[in-house]
Design a protein around this motif. Structure first.
Motif, PDB file in Angstrom:
ATOM      1  N   LEU A 146      -1.736  36.694  41.013  1.00  0.00           N
ATOM      2  CA  LEU A 146      -0.932  37.619  41.911  1.00  0.00           C
ATOM      3  C   LEU A 146      -2.160  38.480  42.550  1.00  0.00           C
ATOM      4  N   VAL A 147      -3.118  38.990  42.073  1.00  0.00           N
ATOM      5  CA  VAL A 147      -4.140  39.443  43.061  1.00  0.00           C
ATOM      6  C   VAL A 147      -4.767  38.753  44.114  1.00  0.00           C
ATOM      7  N   ALA A 148      -5.317  37.575  43.849  1.00  0.00           N
ATOM      8  CA  ALA A 148      -5.919  36.919  44.607  1.00  0.00           C
ATOM      9  C   ALA A 148      -4.838  36.544  45.946  1.00  0.00           C
ATOM     10  N   ALA A 149      -3.644  36.177  45.372  1.00  0.00           N
ATOM     11  CA  ALA A 149      -2.544  35.754  46.519  1.00  0.00           C
ATOM     12  C   ALA A 149      -2.349  36.920  47.369  1.00  0.00           C
ATOM     13  N   THR A 150      -2.368  38.063  46.871  1.00  0.00           N
ATOM     14  CA  THR A 150      -1.947  39.359  47.531  1.00  0.00           C
ATOM     15  C   THR A 150      -3.082  39.553  48.647  1.00  0.00           C
ATOM     16  N   ILE A 151      -4.198  39.143  48.288  1.00  0.00           N
ATOM     17  CA  ILE A 151      -5.586  39.523  49.360  1.00  0.00           C
ATOM     18  C   ILE A 151      -5.576  38.487  50.079  1.00  0.00           C
ATOM     19  N   VAL A 152      -5.284  37.202  49.820  1.00  0.00           N
ATOM     20  CA  VAL A 152      -5.294  36.322  50.918  1.00  0.00           C
ATOM     21  C   VAL A 152      -4.223  36.509  51.821  1.00  0.00           C
ATOM     22  N   PHE A 153      -2.946  36.604  51.365  1.00  0.00           N
ATOM     23  CA  PHE A 153      -1.919  36.922  52.352  1.00  0.00           C
ATOM     24  C   PHE A 153      -1.985  38.037  53.122  1.00  0.00           C
ATOM     25  N   PHE A 154      -2.741  38.762  52.739  1.00  0.00           N
ATOM     26  CA  PHE A 154      -2.963  40.480  53.495  1.00  0.00           C
ATOM     27  C   PHE A 154      -3.855  40.092  54.819  1.00  0.00           C
ATOM     28  N   PHE A 155      -4.880  39.186  54.461  1.00  0.00           N
ATOM     29  CA  PHE A 155      -5.854  38.805  55.721  1.00  0.00           C
ATOM     30  C   PHE A 155      -5.152  37.748  56.584  1.00  0.00           C
ATOM     31  N   ILE A 156      -4.222  36.968  55.988  1.00  0.00           N
ATOM     32  CA  ILE A 156      -3.468  36.099  56.818  1.00  0.00           C
ATOM     33  C   ILE A 156      -2.797  36.865  57.855  1.00  0.00           C
ATOM     34  N   LEU A 157      -2.171  37.902  57.519  1.00  0.00           N
ATOM     35  CA  LEU A 157      -1.242  38.443  58.450  1.00  0.00           C
ATOM     36  C   LEU A 157      -2.071  38.879  59.737  1.00  0.00           C
ATOM     37  N   PRO A 158      -1.522  38.711  60.638  1.00  0.00           N
ATOM     38  CA  PRO A 158      -2.205  39.411  62.052  1.00  0.00           C
ATOM     39  C   PRO A 158      -2.218  40.657  61.917  1.00  0.00           C
ATOM     40  N   ASP A 159      -3.264  41.048  62.664  1.00  0.00           N
ATOM     41  CA  ASP A 159      -3.364  42.679  62.891  1.00  0.00           C
ATOM     42  C   ASP A 159      -2.766  42.930  64.540  1.00  0.00           C
ATOM     43  N   GLY A 160      -2.365  44.256  64.783  1.00  0.00           N
ATOM     44  CA  GLY A 160      -1.832  44.633  65.778  1.00  0.00           C
ATOM     45  C   GLY A 160      -0.398  44.567  65.785  1.00  0.00           C
ATOM     46  N   ASP A 161      -0.079  44.472  67.113  1.00  0.00           N
ATOM     47  CA  ASP A 161       1.455  44.405  67.339  1.00  0.00           C
ATOM     48  C   ASP A 161       2.044  43.128  68.148  1.00  0.00           C
ATOM     49  N   ARG A 162       1.240  42.126  68.112  1.00  0.00           N
ATOM     50  CA  ARG A 162       1.643  40.721  68.664  1.00  0.00           C
ATOM     51  C   ARG A 162       2.310  39.885  67.825  1.00  0.00           C
TER      52      ARG A 162
END
Ligand SMILES: [Zn+2]
Length: 93
Positions: free
Chosen positions: A19-35
Motif C-alpha cells: 500500500l505504501v509503495a503504491a501510494t508513493i508511485v501513484f503520487f509521482f505519476i500524477l502530473p503537477d500543475g493545472d494542466r
C-alpha cells in the motif's frame, strides 16, 4: 510465537508495504500543475470537501475541454490569459 502469528505478521506487513509503495508511485505519476493529463488544457479547480479532508495536498480539478476530472499535484499554475481591451481608433480618415 506460533507459525500462524508469524505468517499473519509477515502477510500484513507485505500488504501494508505494498500500500505504501503504491501510494508513493501513484503520487509521482500524477502530473503537477493545472494542466489536463488528457488534452493539456488548463483545468479548473473544483472544491471537494471529501478529497480536501482525505488528501489535502492534492488539487481536485476539472477540465472543461474534455470533461476529465481528477486529482493533480500542486505545482506551478498556468498564467491566466489577459484580455486586452480593444483600442478604439481615434483616427478619422
Ligand atoms: Zn482535458
Amino acid at each position: 510465537m506460533s507459525d500462524a502469528v508469524i505468517f499473519a505478521v509477515i502477510f500484513v506487513g507485505f500488504f501494508v508495504l505494498r500500500l505504501v509503495a503504491a501510494t508513493i508511485v501513484f503520487f509521482f505519476i500524477l502530473p503537477d500543475g493545472d494542466r489536463c493529463p488528457n488534452c493539456d488544457a488548463v483545468t479548473l479547480r473544483v472544491r471537494s470537501k471529501g478529497w480536501k479532508v482525505i488528501m489535502p495536498w492534492f488539487r481536485t480539478s476539472w477540465c472543461y475541454e474534455c470533461g476529465w476530472h481528477g486529482l493533480l499535484r500542486r505545482g506551478p499554475l498556468s498564467p491566466s490569459p489577459t484580455v486586452e481591451p480593444r483600442r478604439q481608433d481615434t483616427k478619422k480618415t
